[in-house]
Scaffold this active site. Structure first.
Site, PDB file in Angstrom:
ATOM      1  N   TYR A 244     -34.817 -26.753 -37.851  1.00 52.99           N
ATOM      2  CA  TYR A 244     -33.374 -26.666 -38.114  1.00 52.99           C
ATOM      3  C   TYR A 244     -32.628 -26.123 -36.899  1.00 52.99           C
ATOM      4  CZ  TYR A 244     -28.871 -25.279 -39.901  1.00 52.99           C
ATOM      5  OH  TYR A 244     -27.527 -25.146 -40.061  1.00 52.99           O
TER       6      TYR A 244
ATOM      7  N   ASN B 175     -24.794 -17.658 -34.964  1.00 51.56           N
ATOM      8  CA  ASN B 175     -25.302 -17.338 -36.308  1.00 51.56           C
ATOM      9  C   ASN B 175     -25.502 -15.837 -36.452  1.00 51.56           C
ATOM     10  OD1 ASN B 175     -27.507 -19.789 -37.894  1.00 51.56           O
ATOM     11  ND2 ASN B 175     -25.342 -19.434 -38.066  1.00 51.56           N
TER      12      ASN B 175
ATOM     13  N   LYS C 279      14.504  10.966 -50.264  1.00 52.13           N
ATOM     14  CA  LYS C 279      14.733  10.044 -51.390  1.00 52.13           C
ATOM     15  C   LYS C 279      14.229   8.645 -51.095  1.00 52.13           C
ATOM     16  CE  LYS C 279      18.001  10.342 -54.317  1.00 52.13           C
ATOM     17  NZ  LYS C 279      17.126  10.227 -55.522  1.00 52.13           N
TER      18      LYS C 279
END
Length: 686
Positions: free
Chosen positions: A78, A241, A435
């Site tokens: 492979y 890979n 605030k």
């Protein structure tokens, strides 16, 4: 969790410091990478040492021989004599061309048009298409550590060339988006490989300071005196890979998460002080019961240690305390050990997963020099990194949720035991201080909550259904980094508020000291001659001071003029109640005297209030600093080293915007300068 989270962080920061000052060097040997070394190489341009012993070179060469020999046999291998992924049905003996074809099909990511733009012409949109340079450096470092294990089948000259890129601070331009981390992080690694092969259409950063520019790979290799590499059988596959990109980014993220986890504990302790909470929930007895969770015990111990010397945090609830009507503190104040503790355990597990991945063989196929064979598997499936990243993001969300809950309680005058609404120093009708910072924090938390969702549930089958499952590890790690930025924002906002609250507590202390003294003297002046009260009659005066404190705490939303008139009008009822049994038999309480007392005291209260506010100087030697426990180191850092200014709510005094000051704290989180301060607060040492 054998090692405490605090010790882990302290040891990692110590190692990072050693890497940065040259006392220690990271080693590329296939086995020795850790989170601090990845941080040092990625962010600090630390140059690691390459293990180049004869033994390692022999193993590397042996792996190359295995691949080259198998490439000549009839049995297909492979990625050596076959196509890739779902196209592994094809066969070829043109092994060199096959590797070029692999890189060509992977180099498909979207990047800026480098040829038509100079470096200075790159836009923010252009930068948003690329992996950050520190991520790329980390990727090369991690991939090189895997390749040197001699299970990839790459020649030593590739190892040397990749190492040269790290030495010369080269950062290949790789696409931010492309990888699904199935067959490894193909995209980033293919562009790094393109630099090694001298591909003129692949680009990289090179140079220092103002001389740092983007070059095409062919030009860059000439500058580095490196020859372009012609890949032989399997070498292209060996380079791409791997899980190096996702592992590197996750390593950077876990480093940041550990610091934020410590910050969550320190801020939780600081919130107890600012809200005048109790130390009782952090005592050992409550955390050594039938469920001895190590994380919970550690957090409780840290907070207890921080608060031990505090003059603001109560030892325990006292029924006589006028500010103790709520029998126990709210969950976000007293429940932090139970909330944060399990997060430490999750982060420690995430660290273990990342540490393993940093020193693993993540190739497919894997070369086995002992059996002279190539084995097929799926080690490049970085699901452990995905799992670690999802633990990190969920933990980050929970830290942010706790932080926001504490922040909103601190800003709420109905819950904060006497602080003004929005932590306003000036009159509440013209000063709204925090605030909208509250609103900003809500926006950060909402985005954090969205990002906390798992990425792994969004896997889509890819590449001819060959990659029907894939980890999305790099995507998950990227989102974790995004979450870290937002958590830094919300914690910076909270810390700014805590320091503001500290100075308000100091003003409150000074004001009350003056007011209580005035209360005794004026009450004696008005009523001492008709009653049995004395200036040291604590029973009598506590009967006034206790309700006075309650009235003061309930009226912080009012401007001082109206506020104190109302406070002393209501307090006059308590005065009459206290005086009644003490009035001489031949005397009466004159109503006009009560009214005069109200008027004088409201005036003196306002004078004391304004004096305490206007003469206060926030500094390391201030009353605010002295009232704190171990958090005084953090107060000193913010007010001193960072030069974060108190917001006075007065345009004549406020020369910097609130956001400018909060941003200073945010940058201290970004550059890690706050980390040793946090360690110092809990008693840890580098």
């Amino acid at each position: 969790m054998a090692q405490s989270h605090l010790n882990l962080l302290a040891s990692q920061l110590t190692a990072l410091q050693a890497y940065n000052n040259g006392a220690q060097f990271a080693i590329i040997d296939g086995h020795s990478l850790d989170v601090p070394s990845v941080v040092a190489v990625s962010r600090k341009n630390h140059v690691p040492k390459l293990e180049d012993s004869d033994a390692i070179k022999i193993r590397v060469a042996a792996a190359v021989d295995v691949v080259q020999n198998l490439a000549l046999e009839a049995q297909s291998q492979y990625g050596v004599t076959t196509g890739f992924g779902g196209s592994a049905t094809t066969r070829t003996r043109r092994t060199v061309l096959l590797q070029k074809a692999l890189l060509a099909c992977i180099q498909c990511g979207i990047l800026p048009d480098f040829r038509s733009k100079g470096m200075k012409d790159l836009t923010p949109e252009d930068y948003s298409l690329m992996l950050p340079q520190d991520w790329v450096r980390g990727t090369m470092f991690v991939r090189l550590n895997s390749i040197i294990r001699a299970q990839s089948g790459t020649r030593w000259n590739i190892i040397e060339s990749l190492y040269k890129l790290i030495q010369e601070n080269v950062a290949p331009c790789a696409p931010l988006r492309q990888s699904i981390s199935a067959s490894g992080d193909l995209g980033p690694l293919a562009y790094i490989s393109g630099v090694l092969t001298g591909n003129p259409d692949v680009f990289a950063w090179y140079g220092e300071g103002e001389d740092r520019k983007i070059y095409d790979s062919a030009t860059l290799l000439r500058k580095l005196n490196l020859a372009p590499i012609d890949l032989i059988a399997k070498e292209g596959l060996a380079l791409v890979n791997g899980t190096a990109a996702s592992a590197a980014v996750a390593a950077l993220a876990i480093h940041d998460c550990h610091i934020l986890a410590l910050a969550a504990q320190v801020l939780a302790a600081y919130a107890v002080e600012a809200i005048k909470g109790s130390q009782e929930p952090f005592q050992p007895f409550l955390h050594d019961l039938s469920r001895p969770h190590k994380g919970q015990i550690e957090v409780a111990a840290n907070i207890r240690h921080i608060l031990k010397s505090s003059k603001l945090a109560r030892i325990q609830h006292e029924e006589s305390d006028p500010e103790g009507q709520l029998r126990q503190d709210t969950y976000c104040v007293r429940g932090s050990p139970q909330w944060i503790g399990p997060l430490l355990e999750d982060l420690m597990l995430a660290q273990d997963q990342i540490d393993i991945e940093l020193n693993s063989t993540t190739d497919n196929p894997v070369v086995d020099i002992d059996s002279n064979y190539i084995h097929h598997g799926a080690n490049f499936m970085a699901m452990s990194i995905t799992s670690a990243s999802e633990k990190m993001r969920l933990s980050l969300h929970h830290m942010a949720k706790l932080t926001y809950s504490q922040l909103t309680e601190l800003l709420n005058n109905h819950m904060n035991k006497g602080l003004p609404p929005n932590l306003s120093v000036n009159e509440p009708s013209v000063d709204y201080c925090m605030k909208v910072a509250d609103v900003a924090a809500a926006s950060y938390l909402s985005e954090i909550a969205y990002l906390a969702n798992p990425v792994s549930t969004h896997v889509i089958s890819a590449e001819m259904h060959n990659q029907a499952i894939n980890s999305l590890a790099l995507i998950s790690a990227r989102y974790t980094v995004d979450t870290i930025k937002l958590v830094r924002m919300i914690m910076s906002t909270h810390l700014y508020s805590l320091v503001q609250a500290t100075d308000l507590r100091a003003m409150e202390f000074n004001f009350r000291s003056l007011l209580f003294e005035a209360l005794r003297s004026e009450t004696m002046s008005q009523f001492g001659h008709i009653s049995s009260i004395a200036v040291d009659d604590d029973d009598f005066f506590q009967g006034l001071i206790h309700p006075l404190v309650v009235l003061l705490n309930a009226s912080t939303w009012e401007d001082s003029g109206y506020r104190f008139e109302g406070v002393f009008r209501k307090l006059s009822g308590y005065l009459q109640k206290q005086l009644k049994p003490r009035i001489h038999a031949d005397k009466d309480i004159n109503l006009s005297a009560i009214e005069e007392w109200q008027e004088i005291m409201s005036g003196r209260a306002r004078e004391a209030f304004v004096l305490s506010r206007d003469t206060y100087v926030p500094s390391a030697g201030s009353k605010g600093h002295d009232m704190l426990g171990r958090t005084k180191a953090l107060y000193k850092f913010v007010r001193g080293e960072l030069d974060v200014q108190l917001h006075w709510g007065d345009p004549e005094k406020d020369k910097r915007e609130i956001g400018t000051e909060i941003s200073k704290i945010f940058r201290a989180f970004e550059n890690d300068s706050i980390a040793p301060i946090l360690l110092d607060v809990v008693g840890g040492r580098l």
